[in-house]
Design a protein around this motif. Structure first.
Motif, PDB file in Angstrom:
ATOM      1  N   UNK A   1       0.832  -1.206   0.000  1.00 57.07           N
ATOM      2  CA  UNK A   1       0.000   0.000   0.000  1.00 57.07           C
ATOM      3  C   UNK A   1       0.866   1.256   0.000  1.00 57.07           C
ATOM      4  N   UNK A   2       1.971   1.247   0.721  1.00 62.35           N
ATOM      5  CA  UNK A   2       2.852   2.415   0.754  1.00 62.35           C
ATOM      6  C   UNK A   2       3.554   2.600  -0.583  1.00 62.35           C
ATOM      7  N   UNK A   3       3.977   1.495  -1.206  1.00 64.50           N
ATOM      8  CA  UNK A   3       4.601   1.597  -2.524  1.00 64.50           C
ATOM      9  C   UNK A   3       3.626   2.218  -3.528  1.00 64.50           C
ATOM     10  N   UNK A   4       2.367   1.770  -3.505  1.00 61.09           N
ATOM     11  CA  UNK A   4       1.368   2.324  -4.432  1.00 61.09           C
ATOM     12  C   UNK A   4       1.134   3.799  -4.164  1.00 61.09           C
ATOM     13  N   UNK A   5       1.060   4.186  -2.893  1.00 53.77           N
ATOM     14  CA  UNK A   5       0.791   5.578  -2.546  1.00 53.77           C
ATOM     15  C   UNK A   5       1.913   6.497  -3.014  1.00 53.77           C
ATOM     16  N   UNK A   6       3.157   6.093  -2.806  1.00 49.85           N
ATOM     17  CA  UNK A   6       4.293   6.910  -3.246  1.00 49.85           C
ATOM     18  C   UNK A   6       4.324   7.021  -4.770  1.00 49.85           C
TER      19      UNK A   6
ATOM     20  N   UNK B   1      13.815   0.206  -1.978  1.00 44.55           N
ATOM     21  CA  UNK B   1      12.700  -0.503  -2.603  1.00 44.55           C
ATOM     22  C   UNK B   1      12.359   0.055  -3.986  1.00 44.55           C
ATOM     23  N   UNK B   2      13.335   0.677  -4.632  1.00 41.23           N
ATOM     24  CA  UNK B   2      13.116   1.244  -5.968  1.00 41.23           C
ATOM     25  C   UNK B   2      13.690   0.289  -7.012  1.00 41.23           C
ATOM     26  N   UNK B   3      12.890  -0.066  -8.002  1.00 37.34           N
ATOM     27  CA  UNK B   3      13.385  -0.977  -9.031  1.00 37.34           C
ATOM     28  C   UNK B   3      14.126  -0.195 -10.114  1.00 37.34           C
ATOM     29  N   UNK B   4      14.746  -0.863 -11.095  1.00 40.93           N
ATOM     30  CA  UNK B   4      15.547  -0.149 -12.106  1.00 40.93           C
ATOM     31  C   UNK B   4      14.784   0.897 -12.909  1.00 40.93           C
ATOM     32  N   UNK B   5      13.439   0.764 -12.979  1.00 40.58           N
ATOM     33  CA  UNK B   5      12.654   1.747 -13.729  1.00 40.58           C
ATOM     34  C   UNK B   5      12.320   2.982 -12.908  1.00 40.58           C
ATOM     35  N   UNK B   6      12.691   2.988 -11.632  1.00 46.80           N
ATOM     36  CA  UNK B   6      12.377   4.116 -10.769  1.00 46.80           C
ATOM     37  C   UNK B   6      11.054   3.979 -10.043  1.00 46.80           C
ATOM     38  N   UNK B   7      10.453   2.797 -10.079  1.00 41.58           N
ATOM     39  CA  UNK B   7       9.178   2.540  -9.412  1.00 41.58           C
ATOM     40  C   UNK B   7       9.429   1.912  -8.047  1.00 41.58           C
ATOM     41  N   UNK B   8       8.684   2.379  -7.042  1.00 38.90           N
ATOM     42  CA  UNK B   8       8.782   1.776  -5.713  1.00 38.90           C
ATOM     43  C   UNK B   8       7.990   0.477  -5.712  1.00 38.90           C
ATOM     44  N   UNK B   9       8.594  -0.581  -5.194  1.00 36.35           N
ATOM     45  CA  UNK B   9       7.943  -1.884  -5.127  1.00 36.35           C
ATOM     46  C   UNK B   9       7.907  -2.356  -3.681  1.00 36.35           C
ATOM     47  N   UNK B  10       6.951  -3.214  -3.365  1.00 37.26           N
ATOM     48  CA  UNK B  10       6.902  -3.813  -2.032  1.00 37.26           C
ATOM     49  C   UNK B  10       8.115  -4.720  -1.872  1.00 37.26           C
ATOM     50  N   UNK B  11       8.819  -4.534  -0.763  1.00 41.76           N
ATOM     51  CA  UNK B  11      10.067  -5.290  -0.597  1.00 41.76           C
ATOM     52  C   UNK B  11      10.442  -5.294   0.872  1.00 41.76           C
ATOM     53  N   UNK B  12      11.075  -6.386   1.324  1.00 36.06           N
ATOM     54  CA  UNK B  12      11.615  -6.409   2.674  1.00 36.06           C
ATOM     55  C   UNK B  12      12.851  -7.291   2.727  1.00 36.06           C
ATOM     56  N   UNK B  13      13.667  -7.043   3.723  1.00 36.73           N
ATOM     57  CA  UNK B  13      14.917  -7.774   3.881  1.00 36.73           C
ATOM     58  C   UNK B  13      15.925  -6.876   4.590  1.00 36.73           C
ATOM     59  N   UNK B  14      17.201  -7.169   4.421  1.00 37.79           N
ATOM     60  CA  UNK B  14      18.256  -6.359   5.013  1.00 37.79           C
ATOM     61  C   UNK B  14      18.874  -5.492   3.922  1.00 37.79           C
ATOM     62  N   UNK B  15      18.984  -4.201   4.179  1.00 34.71           N
ATOM     63  CA  UNK B  15      19.537  -3.297   3.181  1.00 34.71           C
ATOM     64  C   UNK B  15      20.943  -2.855   3.563  1.00 34.71           C
ATOM     65  N   UNK B  16      21.817  -2.822   2.552  1.00 38.34           N
ATOM     66  CA  UNK B  16      23.171  -2.296   2.698  1.00 38.34           C
ATOM     67  C   UNK B  16      23.309  -0.937   2.013  1.00 38.34           C
ATOM     68  N   UNK B  17      22.191  -0.397   1.527  1.00 35.79           N
ATOM     69  CA  UNK B  17      22.249   0.841   0.743  1.00 35.79           C
ATOM     70  C   UNK B  17      22.827   1.990   1.560  1.00 35.79           C
ATOM     71  N   UNK B  18      23.762   2.715   0.967  1.00 39.84           N
ATOM     72  CA  UNK B  18      24.295   3.943   1.544  1.00 39.84           C
ATOM     73  C   UNK B  18      23.983   5.068   0.569  1.00 39.84           C
ATOM     74  N   UNK B  19      23.181   6.012   0.999  1.00 40.76           N
ATOM     75  CA  UNK B  19      22.761   7.121   0.135  1.00 40.76           C
ATOM     76  C   UNK B  19      23.778   8.247   0.262  1.00 40.76           C
ATOM     77  N   UNK B  20      24.386   8.607  -0.853  1.00 45.62           N
ATOM     78  CA  UNK B  20      25.406   9.653  -0.904  1.00 45.62           C
ATOM     79  C   UNK B  20      25.046  10.644  -2.002  1.00 45.62           C
ATOM     80  N   UNK B  21      25.692  11.809  -2.022  1.00 52.87           N
ATOM     81  CA  UNK B  21      25.421  12.757  -3.122  1.00 52.87           C
ATOM     82  C   UNK B  21      25.695  12.165  -4.494  1.00 52.87           C
TER      83      UNK B  21
END
Length: 330
Positions: free
Chosen positions: A219-224, A248-268
């Protein structure tokens, strides 16, 4: 690492929770424009159709005394293997590297430190008891030296807290009260809940984030996605919400429902793909969170806004004031 160079005077450290949680100050950086508000002004600063992405992780009483030593053990994050990351701190609330071996805990329990995880501060530990139940019986909230006395776990929960799992409070959401949420809904602002269980922070070492569990529901993915398609703004409440949503963003730039452990580091250099704005606290000069803030805004915007916060006496840390970063009106 993005650095905003300043000295944080002790007088600007928030030592205790505000008497009323929504009565903190709010600095707004709207591109090059800076303005000063109370947090209760937030409904007037957002637009109908904007989406606030909120972390519903609840704070654990994650700190327990070590039996037979003037130390505390902080439970940080559960790993996919079922082991835990833990931190040993001294009676002065400073980190202690410790040594591999068995650590005795209340109730006849113990954990085994297996190997260092980061600079000798965090350890991978083997735990053979239900951690959440143990912490409910024996734990206290993690507290750093600038918080001068203990506060109950309720002081470290947000109004959105429904899924226990964070070692420390997702503090950007702390100023929200029931009345502010009601006014936001009445103003046409929508809420997209997700979960990210945040681990132990590193005020001394300023380490990069490590793996954390997250969950973005359908539901949150759809709302965003609907908000972005309609040209509305997606505003994350806290760096934890940014990390979870951007994971939770796929290669097309769409937010998808997803869960697990993330290693993502957001940088400039990586940037953000779906987040337009950010509501966050004020961070220390070398904090790794500043890289994420600079990905949403820019280093120049951060330097100007932090200079304004310092000169105007805003308060730092989890019980302090908050900062709303919005894209330029242009």
């Amino acid at each position: 690492m993005t650095a905003v160079l300043f000295e944080l005077p002790p007088s600007l450290e928030a030592h205790e929770p505000p008497a009323v949680r929504d009565q903190v100050r709010l600095l707004v950086s709207n591109g090059d424009e800076i303005s000063h508000h109370r947090f209760t002004d937030l409904p007037a600063l957002l637009r109908p159709g904007d989406v606030l992405v909120v972390n519903t992780s609840a704070t654990l009483p994650a700190s327990v005394p070590v039996v037979g030593a003037p130390l505390r053990l902080n439970f940080s994050s559960e790993l996919p293997s079922g082991r835990w990351l833990v931190e040993v701190r001294g009676s002065d609330l400073r980190p202690r590297p410790g040594a591999a071996g068995v650590v005795a805990l209340p109730g006849g329990h113990s954990v085994t430190l297996l190997e260092p995880y980061s600079r000798g501060r965090l350890w991978v530990a083997s735990v053979d008891f239900p951690v959440h139940e143990f912490l409910r019986r024996h734990g206290e909230p993690i507290r750093y030296p600038y918080v001068r006395r203990a506060w109950p776990i309720e002081a470290y929960q947000t109004v959105f807290a429904t899924h226990p799992g964070s070692a420390e409070m997702p503090s950007a959401a702390r100023p929200f009260s029931d009345r502010v949420v009601t006014r936001l809904v009445a103003a046409g602002v929508q809420f997209a809940p997700l979960v990210l269980h945040t681990g132990v922070a590193s005020p001394e070492a300023h380490e990069r984030p490590y793996s954390e569990f997250y969950s973005v529901p359908p539901a949150s993915a759809r709302l965003v996605n609907a908000a972005r398609a309609a040209g509305s703004r997606v505003v994350a409440v806290g760096t934890t919400a940014v990390r979870a949503l951007e994971s939770a963003v796929d290669p097309s730039g769409t937010v998808v429902a997803r869960e697990g452990w993330t290693d993502l580091i957001v940088t400039p250099s990586r940037g953000v793909r779906v987040v337009d704005g950010l509501l966050t606290g004020f961070h220390e000069p070398r904090a790794s969170h500043l890289d994420l803030l600079a990905a949403v805004a820019s280093r120049r915007v951060l330097e100007r806004s932090y200079a304004a916060a310092l000169s105007s006496g805003y308060r730092w840390h989890e019980f302090g004031d908050v900062h709303l970063l919005l894209p330029s009106p242009a």
